[in-house]
Design an enzyme around this catalytic site. Structure first.
Site, mmCIF file in Angstrom:
data_model
loop_
_atom_site.group_PDB
_atom_site.id
_atom_site.type_symbol
_atom_site.label_atom_id
_atom_site.label_comp_id
_atom_site.label_asym_id
_atom_site.label_seq_id
_atom_site.Cartn_x
_atom_site.Cartn_y
_atom_site.Cartn_z
ATOM 1 N N SER A 12 -13.826 -54.095 21.050
ATOM 2 C CA SER A 12 -13.455 -53.042 20.107
ATOM 3 C C SER A 12 -13.284 -53.689 18.736
ATOM 4 O O SER A 12 -14.162 -54.413 18.290
ATOM 5 C CB SER A 12 -12.182 -52.333 20.588
ATOM 6 O OG SER A 12 -11.920 -51.180 19.822
ATOM 7 N N HIS A 39 -16.482 -50.040 21.258
ATOM 8 C CA HIS A 39 -15.893 -48.760 20.888
ATOM 9 C C HIS A 39 -16.308 -48.388 19.474
ATOM 10 O O HIS A 39 -15.959 -49.072 18.514
ATOM 11 C CB HIS A 39 -14.371 -48.837 20.993
ATOM 12 C CG HIS A 39 -13.885 -48.995 22.394
ATOM 13 N ND1 HIS A 39 -12.613 -49.424 22.709
ATOM 14 C CD2 HIS A 39 -14.512 -48.790 23.578
ATOM 15 C CE1 HIS A 39 -12.474 -49.464 24.029
ATOM 16 N NE2 HIS A 39 -13.613 -49.084 24.567
ATOM 17 N N ASP A 132 -7.790 -51.892 26.567
ATOM 18 C CA ASP A 132 -9.078 -51.404 27.063
ATOM 19 C C ASP A 132 -9.837 -52.552 27.733
ATOM 20 O O ASP A 132 -9.841 -53.679 27.242
ATOM 21 C CB ASP A 132 -9.914 -50.864 25.902
ATOM 22 C CG ASP A 132 -9.165 -49.806 25.117
ATOM 23 O OD1 ASP A 132 -8.819 -48.787 25.726
ATOM 24 O OD2 ASP A 132 -8.925 -50.010 23.912
#
Length: 339
Positions: A12, A39, A132
């Site tokens: 991310s 992401h 995540d």
């Protein structure tokens, strides 16, 4: 004989540079396919593959639905679609439920690879905030795959690597400059087939891919409501990892669920502050009307109530300021900041 021939990479914030460094170190004859999920916002342009291709000896492609897993290729997730592996070594692009509030999601890719490719998978977690990818990496290693994590000390945002190591402590940890060489060494290793994946993993990957599943075991019911659809949720435990999934497939890791709850609480508090401050304004108007009419008793009553409402608003404002570390909604010092 089976080999380690599926590399899944997730990241991310702060992950573009280490990803580019890793891909640049991969040889042109890499005996594995590479699948990448970073992401990105739903309105982003699908240009990531092009930006990575310049420094990579392998073909770097924007992922396409129905593409087959072929060694020596890099497939990059596109905005607003989950990149997942399906039965028969086929890639799918899914508009299924968001996971950790994003699509594409790292965990969606990792869990689908764990289900369909088992010990063939090497999962790589790069820089990013919150946790995540942690539950996805745990699913990979639980099914016989290997975990590789960017050194948190080397990551611009160490949240994701730190969380991954917390639930998969035996994962290999290397700085970004060594990720490509490490991946190249592991790719092609012979492996032993594992057994059937757990039912909650089958159910969840079915929901992302098809929107339905015949599998009954979704995990353990828990007294939580889904932040996106308000549906009932289940907790799924994989080794040391836990994540929460609702009946339609929205999924949250613990830190991500806390973040969205904090957002909801903050929104509710700001709504209360606004209502109280509006009440003060109306009461001040009533104070003026009472004074103009010569009604001192009513003026004092309205003034006292306005002061009580003002104090309550100040307390709530101070509370939310402290919770947010003293930032404003636009990130400046002094008030609150939304995520």
């Amino acid at each position: 004989m089976m080999h380690r021939d599926v590399i899944v990479i997730g990241g991310s914030a702060g992950s573009h540079k280490p990803l580019a460094q890793a891909l640049a170190r991969l040889p042109p004859d890499l005996p594995a396919v590479v699948l990448v999920a970073l992401h990105v916002g739903p309105g982003s342009r699908a240009t990531l593959a092009d930006s990575l291709a310049a420094s990579c000896a392998l073909p770097v492609l924007s992922a396409a639905d129905g593409a087959r897993l072929e060694p020596g290729r890099v497939h990059v997730a596109v905005p607003d679609r989950h990149l997942i592996v399906d039965e028969g070594d086929v890639l799918r692009l899914s508009d299924g439920p968001r996971q950790n509030r994003v699509r594409p999601a790292v965990d969606a890719l990792f869990r689908s690879a764990a289900r369909w490719c088992g010990p063939r998978v090497l999962g790589v977690v790069l820089s990013g905030s919150l946790d995540d990818g942690a539950a996805g990496l745990a699913a990979i290693t639980a099914d016989g795959g290997i975990g590789l994590v960017q050194d948190p000390a080397d990551a611009r945002f160490p949240g994701m690597p730190t969380a991954a190591l917390r639930v998969v402590p035996d994962a290999m940890t290397v700085p970004a400059t060594d990720l490509g060489d490490t991946i190249a060494k592991i790719a092609g290793e012979p492996i032993i087939a594992e057994g059937r994946p757990p039912e909650p993993l089958i159910w969840e990957t079915d929901m992302i891919a098809y929107g339905a599943s015949d599998t009954a075991d979704r995990g353990q019911p828990i007294a939580l409501g889904c932040p996106e659809c308000t549906g009932g949720m289940y907790v799924v435990r994989t080794g040391r990892a836990a994540h929460y999934v609702c009946h339609v497939g929205h999924s949250y890791s613990p830190e991500s669920l806390l973040a969205v709850r904090d957002d909801s609480i903050e929104e509710a508090v700001w709504t209360a502050v606004s209502a109280l401050e509006e009440k003060v304004m109306i009461l001040e108007e009533l104070v003026g009307q009472a004074k103009a009419a010569g009604d001192a008793l009513a003026a004092r009553a309205h003034r006292a109530e306005a002061e009580r409402a003002g104090r309550a608003a100040a307390v709530l404002r101070e509370h939310v300021n402290r919770s947010a570390g003293g930032r404003t909604r636009d990130g400046q010092p002094g008030s609150v900041s939304t995520r």
